[in-house]
Design a protein around this motif. Structure first.
Motif, PDB file in Angstrom:
ATOM      1  N   ARG A  61     115.098  17.639  88.992  1.00  0.00           N
ATOM      2  CA  ARG A  61     115.820  17.032  87.871  1.00  0.00           C
ATOM      3  C   ARG A  61     116.471  15.708  88.247  1.00  0.00           C
ATOM      4  N   ASP A  62     115.889  15.033  89.216  1.00  0.00           N
ATOM      5  CA  ASP A  62     116.424  13.726  89.609  1.00  0.00           C
ATOM      6  C   ASP A  62     115.660  12.596  88.928  1.00  0.00           C
ATOM      7  N   GLU A  63     114.732  12.954  88.030  1.00  0.00           N
ATOM      8  CA  GLU A  63     113.926  11.951  87.345  1.00  0.00           C
ATOM      9  C   GLU A  63     114.599  11.618  86.009  1.00  0.00           C
ATOM     10  N   GLY A  64     114.276  10.450  85.486  1.00  0.00           N
ATOM     11  CA  GLY A  64     114.880  10.025  84.226  1.00  0.00           C
ATOM     12  C   GLY A  64     114.121  10.495  83.008  1.00  0.00           C
ATOM     13  N   ASP A  65     112.982  11.143  83.209  1.00  0.00           N
ATOM     14  CA  ASP A  65     112.127  11.513  82.090  1.00  0.00           C
ATOM     15  C   ASP A  65     111.484  12.870  82.357  1.00  0.00           C
ATOM     16  N   PHE A  66     111.990  13.902  81.686  1.00  0.00           N
ATOM     17  CA  PHE A  66     111.437  15.245  81.899  1.00  0.00           C
ATOM     18  C   PHE A  66     110.267  15.540  80.970  1.00  0.00           C
ATOM     19  N   SER A  67     109.875  14.545  80.146  1.00  0.00           N
ATOM     20  CA  SER A  67     108.742  14.798  79.243  1.00  0.00           C
ATOM     21  C   SER A  67     107.416  14.679  79.999  1.00  0.00           C
ATOM     22  N   VAL A  68     107.446  14.068  81.176  1.00  0.00           N
ATOM     23  CA  VAL A  68     106.214  13.906  81.958  1.00  0.00           C
ATOM     24  C   VAL A  68     106.154  15.022  83.007  1.00  0.00           C
ATOM     25  N   PRO A  69     105.008  15.698  83.141  1.00  0.00           N
ATOM     26  CA  PRO A  69     104.904  16.764  84.141  1.00  0.00           C
ATOM     27  C   PRO A  69     105.009  16.246  85.572  1.00  0.00           C
ATOM     28  N   VAL A  70     105.291  17.167  86.484  1.00  0.00           N
ATOM     29  CA  VAL A  70     105.145  16.919  87.918  1.00  0.00           C
ATOM     30  C   VAL A  70     103.815  17.553  88.321  1.00  0.00           C
ATOM     31  N   SER A  86      95.335  25.794 100.240  1.00  0.00           N
ATOM     32  CA  SER A  86      94.863  24.425 100.449  1.00  0.00           C
ATOM     33  C   SER A  86      93.907  24.027  99.330  1.00  0.00           C
ATOM     34  N   GLY A  87      94.154  22.892  98.721  1.00  0.00           N
ATOM     35  CA  GLY A  87      93.302  22.412  97.637  1.00  0.00           C
ATOM     36  C   GLY A  87      93.792  22.784  96.257  1.00  0.00           C
ATOM     37  N   ASP A  88      94.797  23.650  96.180  1.00  0.00           N
ATOM     38  CA  ASP A  88      95.303  24.050  94.858  1.00  0.00           C
ATOM     39  C   ASP A  88      96.117  22.929  94.224  1.00  0.00           C
ATOM     40  N   ALA A  89      96.013  22.824  92.913  1.00  0.00           N
ATOM     41  CA  ALA A  89      96.845  21.903  92.137  1.00  0.00           C
ATOM     42  C   ALA A  89      97.709  22.733  91.187  1.00  0.00           C
ATOM     43  N   LEU A  90      98.876  22.200  90.894  1.00  0.00           N
ATOM     44  CA  LEU A  90      99.802  22.869  89.977  1.00  0.00           C
ATOM     45  C   LEU A  90     100.427  21.787  89.101  1.00  0.00           C
ATOM     46  N   VAL A  91     100.329  21.975  87.783  1.00  0.00           N
ATOM     47  CA  VAL A  91     100.958  21.035  86.851  1.00  0.00           C
ATOM     48  C   VAL A  91     102.201  21.709  86.287  1.00  0.00           C
ATOM     49  N   PHE A  92     103.322  21.025  86.418  1.00  0.00           N
ATOM     50  CA  PHE A  92     104.620  21.564  86.029  1.00  0.00           C
ATOM     51  C   PHE A  92     105.137  20.727  84.871  1.00  0.00           C
ATOM     52  N   GLY A  93     104.860  21.164  83.644  1.00  0.00           N
ATOM     53  CA  GLY A  93     105.282  20.340  82.515  1.00  0.00           C
ATOM     54  C   GLY A  93     105.826  21.195  81.384  1.00  0.00           C
ATOM     55  N   GLY A  94     106.048  20.565  80.253  1.00  0.00           N
ATOM     56  CA  GLY A  94     106.506  21.266  79.058  1.00  0.00           C
ATOM     57  C   GLY A  94     107.759  22.069  79.325  1.00  0.00           C
ATOM     58  N   ALA A 137      88.077  27.016  90.849  1.00  0.00           N
ATOM     59  CA  ALA A 137      88.184  28.157  89.938  1.00  0.00           C
ATOM     60  C   ALA A 137      88.823  27.715  88.630  1.00  0.00           C
ATOM     61  N   LYS A 138      88.762  28.588  87.644  1.00  0.00           N
ATOM     62  CA  LYS A 138      89.309  28.165  86.354  1.00  0.00           C
ATOM     63  C   LYS A 138      90.839  28.172  86.373  1.00  0.00           C
ATOM     64  N   PRO A 139      91.422  27.242  85.579  1.00  0.00           N
ATOM     65  CA  PRO A 139      92.877  27.131  85.572  1.00  0.00           C
ATOM     66  C   PRO A 139      93.558  28.371  85.008  1.00  0.00           C
ATOM     67  N   LEU A 140      94.741  28.635  85.509  1.00  0.00           N
ATOM     68  CA  LEU A 140      95.537  29.775  85.059  1.00  0.00           C
ATOM     69  C   LEU A 140      96.878  29.270  84.559  1.00  0.00           C
ATOM     70  N   THR A 141      97.242  29.631  83.325  1.00  0.00           N
ATOM     71  CA  THR A 141      98.558  29.251  82.813  1.00  0.00           C
ATOM     72  C   THR A 141      99.573  30.294  83.265  1.00  0.00           C
ATOM     73  N   LEU A 142     100.554  29.854  84.063  1.00  0.00           N
ATOM     74  CA  LEU A 142     101.557  30.779  84.604  1.00  0.00           C
ATOM     75  C   LEU A 142     102.686  30.994  83.610  1.00  0.00           C
ATOM     76  N   GLN A 143     103.043  29.942  82.926  1.00  0.00           N
ATOM     77  CA  GLN A 143     103.985  30.006  81.802  1.00  0.00           C
ATOM     78  C   GLN A 143     103.747  28.748  80.994  1.00  0.00           C
ATOM     79  N   GLU A 144     104.341  28.666  79.813  1.00  0.00           N
ATOM     80  CA  GLU A 144     104.062  27.517  78.966  1.00  0.00           C
ATOM     81  C   GLU A 144     104.336  26.223  79.723  1.00  0.00           C
ATOM     82  N   GLY A 145     103.327  25.374  79.850  1.00  0.00           N
ATOM     83  CA  GLY A 145     103.499  24.096  80.528  1.00  0.00           C
ATOM     84  C   GLY A 145     103.222  24.121  82.009  1.00  0.00           C
ATOM     85  N   CYS A 146     102.983  25.305  82.560  1.00  0.00           N
ATOM     86  CA  CYS A 146     102.758  25.400  84.006  1.00  0.00           C
ATOM     87  C   CYS A 146     101.356  25.948  84.269  1.00  0.00           C
ATOM     88  N   VAL A 147     100.474  25.088  84.756  1.00  0.00           N
ATOM     89  CA  VAL A 147      99.069  25.468  84.932  1.00  0.00           C
ATOM     90  C   VAL A 147      98.681  25.325  86.402  1.00  0.00           C
TER      91      VAL A 147
END
Ligand code: MD6
Ligand code: FE
Length: 217
Positions: free
Chosen positions: A135-144, A173-181, A12-22
């Motif tokens: 927040r245990d990563e050294g670089d928050f500019s890259v999404p999870v 099952s099968g969903d992807a979530l990008v957590f960035g910005g 299905a088409k991507p949905l932006t939940l909030q800025e940076g979170c798709v």
């Protein structure tokens, strides 16, 4: 082993939940889900599931975990949350990231440096995950990047303050979530897993994979 993801992804088409979170509902089709499950089984054979405990209190997580990639996320009472190159129980390096995960990263986080850790969370139907920030990563500019397999979960997400407003979505099952910005440090957690909502795992339950860049730039 994984087949090629091309043609097996999209949904299905991507949905932006909030800025940076798709949210990409159904990003992996059923064949790609089955292939990724086979990859996860191979990871668990090489790096058995362990049950982390909370720093200081030593309270066990209800979720069991393992990792793949050069680094893995672990937690214990004495040393707390961290990334390390070795499995805490076997002392062995984590197995490599399967090709399908690297392909998902390239497709959904284009241009980002390669992921260094993939945390694999396994939920039986009574497991949960409390509201937290990654927040245990050294670089928050890259999404999870998160991928889900098996039973649907109620995923709660808020803002950058613990007490802020939250909303819930159902990750299937099968969903992807990008957590960035701006969402990279948003609070989030799993309220519950919905039993019987997927037939992918014979015994039920849910698997979530989160790919992370750990090193500072
Ligand atoms: C889960 N996910 O879906 C837990 N973290 O089981 C996470 O904690 C998470 O989905 C960072 C980014 C995306 C996530
Ligand atoms: Fe998280």
């Amino acid at each position: 082993m994984s087949g090629d993801l091309a043609g097996a992804v999209g949904g299905a088409k991507p949905l932006t939940l909030q800025e940076g979170c798709v949210w990409y509902p159904g990003w992996l089709d059923s064949r790609a889900q089955q292939d990724l499950l086979d990859d996860v089984r191979a990871i668990v054979r090489a790096a058995p599931l362990f049950r982390p405990v909370m720093p200081r209190t030593g309270a066990p997580f209800s979720v069991m975990m393992t990792n793949c990639g050069p680094l893995g996320w672990v937690s214990d009472q004495r040393d707390g949350y961290r990334y390390q190159p070795l499995h805490p129980e076997t002392g062995q390096p984590w197995p490599p990231m399967p090709r399908a995960l690297l392909q998902a990263w390239a497709a959904l986080v284009p241009g980002a440096p390669p992921p260094e850790a993939c945390l694999v969370n396994f939920y039986r139907t009574d497991a949960r995950m409390g509201l937290h920030q990654d927040r245990d990563e050294g670089d928050f500019s890259v999404p999870v990047l998160s991928l889900s397999l098996g039973d649907t979960a109620v995923f709660r997400m808020g803002g950058s303050e613990r007490r802020g407003k939250t909303r819930a979505i159902k990750l299937a099952s099968g969903d992807a979530l990008v957590f960035g910005g701006a969402a990279r440090l948003a609070f989030h957690g799993i309220d519950r897993v919905l039993p019987g909502s997927s037939t992918l795992l014979k015994e039920g339950g849910r698997i979530n994979l989160t790919l992370r860049r750990v090193s500072a730039p």
